[in-house]
Design an enzyme around this catalytic site. Structure first.
Site, short mmCIF file in Angstrom:
data_model
loop_
_atom_site.label_atom_id
_atom_site.label_comp_id
_atom_site.label_asym_id
_atom_site.label_seq_id
_atom_site.Cartn_x
_atom_site.Cartn_y
_atom_site.Cartn_z
CG ASN A 129 -1.95 1.08 1.20
OD1 ASN A 129 -1.78 2.09 0.51
ND2 ASN A 129 -3.04 0.89 1.93
CG ASP A 152 -10.40 4.44 -7.23
OD1 ASP A 152 -11.26 5.23 -7.64
OD2 ASP A 152 -10.66 3.43 -6.56
#
Length: 252
Positions: A129, A152
């Site tokens: 991440n 995103d």
């Protein structure tokens, strides 16, 4: 190669993994807890696992050769593969949160190395991440390029905190980018493009590249053509929005 020929997840003609066996959700929630190993610090990253042709376990600690390019949310690895032959001596890594997608990129790189001896040894991928663990992988001023391609958009206002470009995350990226290093961003969502550009414009540690610099940079041309998402936008005659900025020393 014989093992791949008997494995239905690999193409018999190319020897590369087939995407349909590695499909995942388009995006993941970067604020949720995920379970995967994370190095304690950059000196704990085992380069020999990622770049065996460049490093052995015994010499990696003393080596001055470091990762210089990071593709954040690398997807299926198209940009990494294009950059690999353009900068064959530069170490680069893709950082991808989705398990199946990162596994696909790993298998793709392995297959390319087998099919093309001596090539693609400078690229790798890690499942992680990047919104949480960038400092665990890179030292201060280590990177010369960071890529954020078609991230995103997180359309809902309450989810804007999940966006990978934000003022506070740009602080973190500025830490890992050397002075003169470049952040490349591109999206097909105009509102997100405006958001990323506004974040970069308002940050004191970044300045926009000039039109002449953009024209001279061979990487810029790859932003809209090297990735699966970029190719999809091009097929649909879509529009893209870029923001490309240089890391600078802030004025005192």
């Amino acid at each position: 190669m014989l093992e791949n020929e008997a494995n239905p997840t690999f193409s018999k003609s190319t020897g590369l993994p087939r995407k349909r066996f590695y499909r995942a959700r388009a995006h993941s929630n970067p604020l949720s807890d995920s379970h995967f190993p994370v190095p304690i610090s950059p000196c704990h990253v085992d380069y020999s696992l990622h770049y065996p042709q460049f490093f052995s376990s015994s010499d990696q600690i003393d080596s001055s050769k470091k990762i210089q390019f990071a593709d954040i949310g690398c997807g299926f690895g198209g940009l990494l593969i294009s950059l690999s032959t353009l900068f064959p001596e530069t170490l680069m890594i893709g950082m991808e949160l989705r398990d199946k997608v990162s596994e696909y990129v790993k298998e793709r790189i392995s297959a390319l190395r087998v099919a093309n001896p001596g090539q693609y040894q400078n690229i790798s991928v890690v499942r992680t991440n990047s919104m949480k663990y960038i400092p665990n992988y890179f030292e201060k001023g280590q990177l010369s390029k960071m890529f954020f391609l078609f991230p995103d958009p997180h359309f809902k206002e309450k989810n804007h905190r999940r966006r990978v470009i934000s003022t506070h995350l740009l602080d973190e990226y500025a830490y890992t980018l050397r002075v003169g290093g470049i952040i490349y961003t591109i999206t097909d969502v105009e509102e997100l493009g405006d958001w990323m550009k506004a974040c970069l414009v308002s940050h004191p540690m970044y300045e926009a590249l000039t039109e002449e610099e953009l024209e001279a940079d061979p990487v810029v041309k790859l932003l809209s053509s090297a990735t699966e998402e970029g190719q999809k936008v091009a097929r649909n005659d879509g529009q893209t929005f870029q923001a490309i900025y240089r890391r600078i020393m802030p004025a005192i």
